[in-house]
Structure formats: C-alpha cells, structure tokens
Design an enzyme around this catalytic site. Structure first.
Site, PDB file in Angstrom:
ATOM      1  N   ASP A 100       0.854  -1.195   0.000  1.00  0.00           N
ATOM      2  CA  ASP A 100       0.000   0.000   0.000  1.00  0.00           C
ATOM      3  C   ASP A 100       0.889   1.245   0.000  1.00  0.00           C
ATOM      4  O   ASP A 100       1.824   1.354   0.807  1.00  0.00           O
ATOM      5  CB  ASP A 100      -0.910   0.004   1.227  1.00  0.00           C
ATOM      6  CG  ASP A 100      -1.951   1.103   1.152  1.00  0.00           C
ATOM      7  OD1 ASP A 100      -2.965   0.910   0.456  1.00  0.00           O
ATOM      8  OD2 ASP A 100      -1.751   2.151   1.787  1.00  0.00           O
ATOM      9  N   GLU A 150      -4.810   2.510  -4.138  1.00  0.00           N
ATOM     10  CA  GLU A 150      -3.339   2.471  -4.174  1.00  0.00           C
ATOM     11  C   GLU A 150      -2.791   1.192  -3.552  1.00  0.00           C
ATOM     12  O   GLU A 150      -1.641   1.133  -3.140  1.00  0.00           O
ATOM     13  CB  GLU A 150      -2.773   3.696  -3.421  1.00  0.00           C
ATOM     14  CG  GLU A 150      -3.063   3.725  -1.941  1.00  0.00           C
ATOM     15  CD  GLU A 150      -4.384   4.406  -1.585  1.00  0.00           C
ATOM     16  OE1 GLU A 150      -4.510   4.828  -0.422  1.00  0.00           O
ATOM     17  OE2 GLU A 150      -5.267   4.520  -2.459  1.00  0.00           O
TER      18      GLU A 150
END
Length: 279
Positions: free
Chosen positions: A143, A186
């Site tokens: 992440d 993301e």
C-alpha cells in the site's frame, strides 16, 4: 477456453506437444475433479494439430463426439470434464478477439496489472493446489504511504502516473509464475506460489527499497513515494484455523481470511511508521 474457470483465456500451441490435465506439471492445467491428471495431449504434426485422449477416466470429446485421436479443424470444440476449449488457427480473427476480451476482463485499465476479480479467482485455485499438494504459498499486500495527500498536493494525473509506474517496476521484478494485481485504489497484492515466508519477506523488502529509491517525476516535479507491506504464508493461515481432516481444509478454506491476515500486518506496518515490511 469458452467454458470453464479461465473463461476467455487463450493457450498457445506453439510447442511440439501440449499436455492438458489436472496435474500441476502439465502445460494446460484444469483443476477439476472429473479431469484426469494427464487427460489429453495436442501434438503439432507438421501442418496438423492432432488431439489424443490419454486413456482418461471420463473421456475426451470433439464437437460432442468421444474421440481417441482426432485431427483438429478450425473452430472445433474440445470438451474435457465440464471445460470446453475452441481450437482456432493463428490467422483466425476470432483468436485475436478472444485474446482482447480476456485482457479486458482480467487486467486493470490504468496499471496493466491483473484486476481484483481475476486475482481472487486465481488465488482460490492456487490455495487449493497448495493445500492439496502440500506446497508453500505466500501473499504480500502493498500500500502506498500517504497517497491521498500525494493526490491532493500534486493532482490526480500525477497519482495515476505513480500507480502505473509502480506497477511497471514491480512487474519487471517478479517471476512469471507470480500473480501481481491491483487490489483497489493504491493497494496492490502479490501471490508467490512455492515461496516460503522468509523469502517472501525478502521480495517485499526489495520492492520497498526499489520504490523508496525510485525518482518519480511528473511535469518536472519530483514526488517522494514510499510503500508499506504485510506478508504471510499459507501455513500461518492454516495454523489459525481448526480442521479435522485434509478434506475439510480443501473444502472450507477462505481466501479472504488469508488476505485479512496479511492486511492486519500491513496495518501494523503503517502504524509503526510506514515505509516498512511486517510479517
């Protein structure tokens, strides 16, 4: 494949022979109980492709007819178990169409990585095979740190560039058998078949360093980017579950529980200061 778990996927017959079956060692693996381990083979004999049944338990069919050996013609349908393939010559425009449809349904349009839907389907199959054959399987969740602030500061076009560039960097560092996907926003996931956790931690750490050292530039502006990662292997997941038999393990595993185990470690990496790997 026009019917089955890899619907739309195209398989090349460029080699001299292509084995189809349930075994993990064949060229086209179909994880279906009604299919024999070595079910059938397609041989490239000069200008013809010849399908042979390998004395399979439930037989091989071409255009709904049981066959022992059959020379394939353009458009023939091959059925083994409940899985159906369609034989297409290299010049057949339908071949290109199927390839394009498969790409559209399995990949993320922005990054070019696999999409979440395809990843979950493939992950279930890999977990099933790893449990059945007692093989290692590791999962990494990645992440980007503070990506919302990055978007707010540099704009969404810059954010899109970063996501695409990171996908390119990671895709260039992994093995062909590894499964890399954009899980959402993301967040990315990386499934590593036949890899123990210790090595998976090294893979995740190498990716973290690579991203930390990369100079991301958009419109002449350098944008600092880091990521955090969580890592776990299948044995850890299974040790957290209680099963009476191997059959129960195969039947009741849940890929989302495995993902949650990794996600918890990713959260820990974030809470401990970001730009790190936790396993």
């Amino acid at each position: 494949m026009i019917n089955g778990v890899d619907l739309g996927k195209k398989f090349s017959l460029a080699q001299d022979s292509t084995m189809i079956g349930r075994s993990s060692k064949v060229d086209i693996q179909v994880d279906e109980d009604s299919i024999s381990r070595n079910h059938a083979v397609i041989e490239n004999r000069e200008e013809n492709y010849v399908l042979q049944d390998l004395e399979s338990t439930n037989g091989t069919f071409v255009n709904d007819r049981p066959v022992t050996e059959e020379t394939l013609r353009d458009g023939d349908q091959i059925k083994i178990g409940s899985t159906i393939f369609k034989f297409l010559s290299g010049s057949n425009i339908e071949s290109a169409y199927h390839d394009e449809i498969y790409q559209l349904t399995t990949t993320d349009g922005l990054t070019g990585a696999y999409n979440k839907r395809h990843f979950l389907k493939e992950m279930e199959g890999e977990m099933s095979r790893s449990i059945r054959y007692d093989r290692d399987l590791s999962l990494v969740m990645l992440d980007l740190d503070g990506f919302k602030e990055t978007n707010d500061t540099y704009g969404h076009l810059a954010g899109d560039y970063i996501l695409k560039r990171i996908s390119q960097l990671i895709s260039g560092r992994i093995r062909r058998d590894d499964l890399f996907a954009r899980y959402g926003g993301e967040e990315f996931v990386l499934l590593l078949p036949e890899v123990q956790k210790e090595h998976a931690m090294e893979v995740a750490e190498n990716i973290r360093k690579m991203v930390d050292e990369e100079k991301f530039k958009f419109d002449g502006v350098e944008i600092p980017i880091t990521l955090s990662a969580g890592v776990a292997d299948l044995q850890e997941y299974l040790s957290n579950e209680s099963y009476a038999t191997e059959e129960e393990i195969s039947r009741e595993f849940d890929c989302f529980d495995f993902i949650k185990l990794v996600d918890d470690r990713l959260y820990r990496a974030k809470s401990e200061g970001r730009n790190r790997v936790c396993g």
